[in-house]
Each structure stands twice: as C-alpha cells, then as structure tokens.
Design an enzyme around this catalytic site. Structure first.
Site, short mmCIF file in Angstrom:
data_model
loop_
_atom_site.label_atom_id
_atom_site.label_comp_id
_atom_site.label_asym_id
_atom_site.label_seq_id
_atom_site.Cartn_x
_atom_site.Cartn_y
_atom_site.Cartn_z
CB CYS A 1 26.82 37.10 35.06
SG CYS A 1 27.99 36.33 33.95
C1 UDX Z 1 27.95 34.60 38.73
C2 UDX Z 1 27.24 33.24 38.98
O1 UDX Z 1 27.62 32.77 40.28
C3 UDX Z 1 27.59 32.22 37.90
O2 UDX Z 1 26.84 31.03 38.10
C4 UDX Z 1 27.25 32.82 36.53
O3 UDX Z 1 27.56 31.91 35.49
C5 UDX Z 1 27.98 34.14 36.33
O4 UDX Z 1 27.64 35.04 37.40
P1 UDX Z 1 30.37 35.62 39.15
O5 UDX Z 1 29.80 36.90 38.64
O6 UDX Z 1 31.68 35.17 38.66
O7 UDX Z 1 29.34 34.40 38.89
O8 UDX Z 1 30.52 35.80 40.74
P2 UDX Z 1 29.79 35.33 42.07
O9 UDX Z 1 30.77 34.59 42.87
O10 UDX Z 1 28.50 34.69 41.81
O11 UDX Z 1 29.54 36.75 42.80
C6 UDX Z 1 28.79 37.80 42.21
C7 UDX Z 1 28.66 38.98 43.12
O12 UDX Z 1 27.78 38.70 44.21
C8 UDX Z 1 29.97 39.47 43.76
O13 UDX Z 1 30.03 40.88 43.65
C9 UDX Z 1 29.86 39.05 45.20
O14 UDX Z 1 30.54 39.93 46.08
C10 UDX Z 1 28.36 39.15 45.42
N1 UDX Z 1 27.87 38.28 46.51
C11 UDX Z 1 27.96 36.92 46.39
C12 UDX Z 1 27.29 38.87 47.64
O15 UDX Z 1 27.19 40.10 47.75
N2 UDX Z 1 26.81 38.04 48.62
C13 UDX Z 1 26.88 36.68 48.54
O16 UDX Z 1 26.41 36.01 49.47
C14 UDX Z 1 27.47 36.10 47.39
#
Ligand code: UDX
Length: 447
Positions: free
Chosen positions: A276
C-alpha cells in the site's frame, strides 16, 4: 439472518476478510472472483492466503450456507442488496493508479442492476483517487443500467485501513468508520448495516459521514501520513548518525510521547514496503500532478525511503570494507514480519544496491518468505534454509526484517558462524551497547 444480503466483488485481503466476518455475524454473503480455483478453495473452506484468524472463521462457516463464493459477479449482485467493490488498484508502470479492475466491476454492476427493480447500494471499498466513485463507478453503472444514484440506487465510498497480519482484527475493531455518501439515503443504509454488524463496538467507534471525494482522500491522508512518519524517523536517524551518542530510538520515543504525535510508525530502519504505502503515495502524487499540483512532501518521503537502502549498504561497506568479493548475508526478506509478502520490500532495494556495487555473493534467509522471495528476486541471491546456513562463512550480515527468531540472536551466534562477524542492524532489534562492544557493529540511527 440479517435483512440485507451482501455481495463482495473481489476476494483479496479486504474482500475475503470482510466477507467471512460479515457471514460470521449472520449476514448472507456472496463473494465473487474470476478465479475458478480460488472460488473452489474458498467453498471448500480453505483460506487462499495466510491471514491470522481467517482459517478459524472459515472453519466455523464450513458447515453453514451463509457464505459462498461464485465466479459470476452479475448473479452475486442480482441476488443481494448491497454490493461492495473490493478489487485491487495496482500501480501502473508510470506509478499512477490502475483503475481497470474497478472499471470492469462497475460494468458488471451496471449489467446486473439493469435487470433489477429494487433499490441497491453500491459501496466502493478499494483505495481510489478522488472522483473515482462518482465519476467512474457511478457514471458506468448509470450508463449501463439506466439507473441513477440517489434515485434507483445508493452509492457510497468506505475506505479501509486494514494492515496485513491484522486484517481480521482491524475488520472487527476499527478505530473509526468513514462513510462517503452520494446522498443521505445511501449513507444511512450503510450506517444501518454497520450498526447491525458492529453492535456495541460502535459505542467506541466514531462514524464519520462525508461526501464521496473526501472519503476517498481520507485513505490517502492516512497512508501518506504513516509513510511520512516513517521517513521522518529515518531522516532523524540520519541526523543521529552525524554525531556520537545520539540514539534515534530514544529520540523518537521522546517525540512520540507528545499526545499530539503518538509513538507508532516512528520506527527508523531499512525503510517501508508493502502493497500500500508506495502504491498509494505514488498514486496520489501522480493524481495531484495531473491536476497541476506537484507534491514536494511526498516526493521527499519516497526519496528518503529509497535512500535507506543505500544507507544500509554504505554502513556495511564502512564496516567490512570493499564488499565485492565477500559473502553478504541478509536476515529477513519479507516487507515486515508475520507475512511472506515481498511487495516493495526493503530487501529488494538493498539487493539491487549491493548488485550495483558489484557484490556477487548474496545469501538471504527468511522464515516465511523463501518462496515469494525466489519469485521476486530470482537468481540475484541464494536462499538459505536457516540462520546457521545464511551466516556460515559470511563476512557481513544485514538485518532487514525484524522476525522474532532474529531477536534471540546474541553476538556469539554471529561470531560462531561468520567468517568475520560484521553486523548491521536495520531494524534496531539488538542491544546496541552489548553488540557494539562484542563485535564490529552498526545500527540505523546511532553511531
Ligand atoms: C499499511 C497500513 O498500516 C494500513 O492501514 C493500510 O490499509 C495498508 O498499508 P501494511 O502495508 O500491511 O499496512 O503494513 P504496516 O504494518 O503498516 O507496515 C508497512 C511498512 O512500514 C513495513 O515495511 C514496516 O516495516 C514499515 N514500518 C512500519 C517502519 O519502517 N517503521 C514503523 O515504525 C512502522
């Protein structure tokens, strides 16, 4: 059984998780997919992908006939009262949004409604750029069916905020419900549906009613801000790396505890990935550009994220010297722990950066994503079966995905298996002081 029947058009994360959760609360659901094999699998009660809690609900539904999956969307629409579009909206080559699945689903809805006399509610739940629900879905449905929103049919846009691995939990316990409505009647029908579905939970869950276009933009507002928070934390990680003794983890903790900010999504690291964030940030950026507005903020968010891969490889070079002839180990390949999803994973950008610098021997290990990583990365790297295997004779290890099994590793584990135990912590899971005094070590956001 609840008075309204629902058709779910698209059986990805959002579609299937919603479908089974609705059916589990006594709502008749007909899901539709064009994939015959997937439909059979779903009807056999087998989840077509792993998502926590999904199989358990499917097991419960197996003995009932409240939920079925068919390959005829027109029939699914005709036999129900509410149709939800849960199709994917992938990124095109030019990074703009691809609305072709939305378009074909709207065509199917138009065909079905042409033959139907009763009022029908159409709800777009896919992530779509502002104007799509009214200007594309509404328009196509009206052209084909001859029926008009606000008169013969209802039209809503309800954005979804599910994160992978939490899809069921997020479906059952949302923070808020956003209902974009063409008119009052459409929004009230959808709200009534969710009042039945959620019952008491709605006491703690605000319902926001707004127009279609604002609801569409809420979703982008959400994903862009979360991505911005991560890039912001990564920018501060880069600041922290300019002076000794500053630790970005402590800094972001201090920042996040401000009640106006909150500590989540301030984790600095190798960068964000997933299905996403890149897609949505790029889609709204391309959309605004097409309207004559160039987003500088989102450009920077993506650039900072891409550069974290370069930062990881720079750190590896600083520690281990020229990497060209060395065996480099990657710990974790999936875009986040708990999934085998490789879409836009930081590991892909890191592998490409290593290859650009002439590294020939890269070995990766991921507890869940071996198969998907092989599809994504092919022969660019080798694939280890376990931790010992990936570390054996290696000269530099880069931690990319924070799986629990990596959190157990001690400096001795690296020393035991590696030729030279150079370690880069790209997710800040290791005790900095312990690792720093025990072996050659670098971590994002601290020197
Ligand atoms: C995300 C949104 O959270 C969700 O609301 C939306 O509907 C779809 O996109 P998702 O892609 O499943 O969900 O994963 P998420 O847990 O949000 O993590 C996304 C990325 O961000 C991961 O690669 C994670 O490693 C990274 N991340 C997350 C960070 O680098 N630092 C953080 O503090 C949090």
């Amino acid at each position: 059984m609840y008075k309204y029947k629902v058709s779910i058009l698209g059986t990805g994360f959002i579609g299937l998780c919603s479908a089974v959760c609705f059916a589990d609360r006594d709502i008749k659901v007909i899901a539709s997919t064009h994939n015959q094999k997937k439909a059979e699998q779903i009807n056999d009660g087998i989840a077509p992908f792993y998502e926590k809690g999904l199989q358990e609900i499917m097991d419960r539904l197996k003995t009932t006939n409240i939920f079925q999956c068919i390959t005829d969307p027109v029939k699914a629409i005709r036999e129900t009262d509410i149709s939800m579009i849960t199709q994917g909206t992938p990124m095109r080559e030019d990074k703009s949004i691809d609305l072709s699945f939305i378009e074909s689903t709207a065509t199917e809805i138009g065909k079905a409604l042409k033959e139907k006399d009763q009022y029908h509610l159409v709800v777009v739940r896919s992530t779509v750029v502002p104007g799509t629900t009214r200007g594309l879905v509404g328009k196509i449905v009206t052209e084909i069916s001859g029926k008009e929103p606000g008169k013969d049919l209802g039209l809503c846009m309800q954005p979804e905020f599910l994160a992978e691995g939490r899809s069921i939990e997020d479906t059952l316990h949302p923070d808020r419900l956003v209902i974009g409505q063409f008119d009052e009647k459409s929004g009230s029908m959808l709200q009534e549906f969710y009042e039945y579905f959620y019952g008491d939970h709605l006491k703690n869950c605000p319902i926001l009613r707004m127009n279609l276009e604002s609801a569409e933009l809420v979703k982008y507002g959400n994903n862009c801000l979360l991505s911005t928070k991560i890039s912001y934390a990564n920018e501060f990680a880069n600041f922290a790396q300019l002076v000794p003794n500053v630790d970005v983890v402590e800094v972001m903790k201090g920042v996040g505890l401000d009640y106006r900010i909150n500590p989540r999504f301030l984790g600095a690291g190798a960068g964000f990935g997933g299905s996403c964030f890149h897609k949505d940030v790029n889609a709204i950026k391309a959309w605004s550009k097409s309207k004559g507005y160039k987003s500088r903020l989102l450009e920077a968010v993506l650039d900072i994220n891409d550069d974290q891969a370069i930062m990881m490889v720079d750190m590896a070079e600083e520690l281990a010297g020229d990497l060209k002839k060395k065996k480099i180990s990657l710990l974790g390949l999936a875009f986040k722990p708990g999934t085998d999803d490789m879409r836009e994973a930081a590991s892909i950008r890191i592998v490409n950066e290593l290859l650009k610098r002439g590294v020939t021997e890269i070995v990766g290990y991921d507890p869940k994503a071996r198969h998907t990583a092989e599809i994504e990365l092919g022969e660019k790297i080798k694939y280890a079966k376990n931790l010992e295997d990936v570390l054996r004779d290696s000269e530099c290890a880069l931690l990319i995905t924070e799986w629990d099994e990596f959190k157990e590793l001690t400096p001795n584990d690296f020393k035991k298996h590696m030729k030279t135990p150079n370690v880069i912590d790209g997710r800040r899971i290791f005790d900095f002081d312990l690792f720093n005094k025990s072996l050659p070590f670098k971590a994002i956001g601290r020197i």
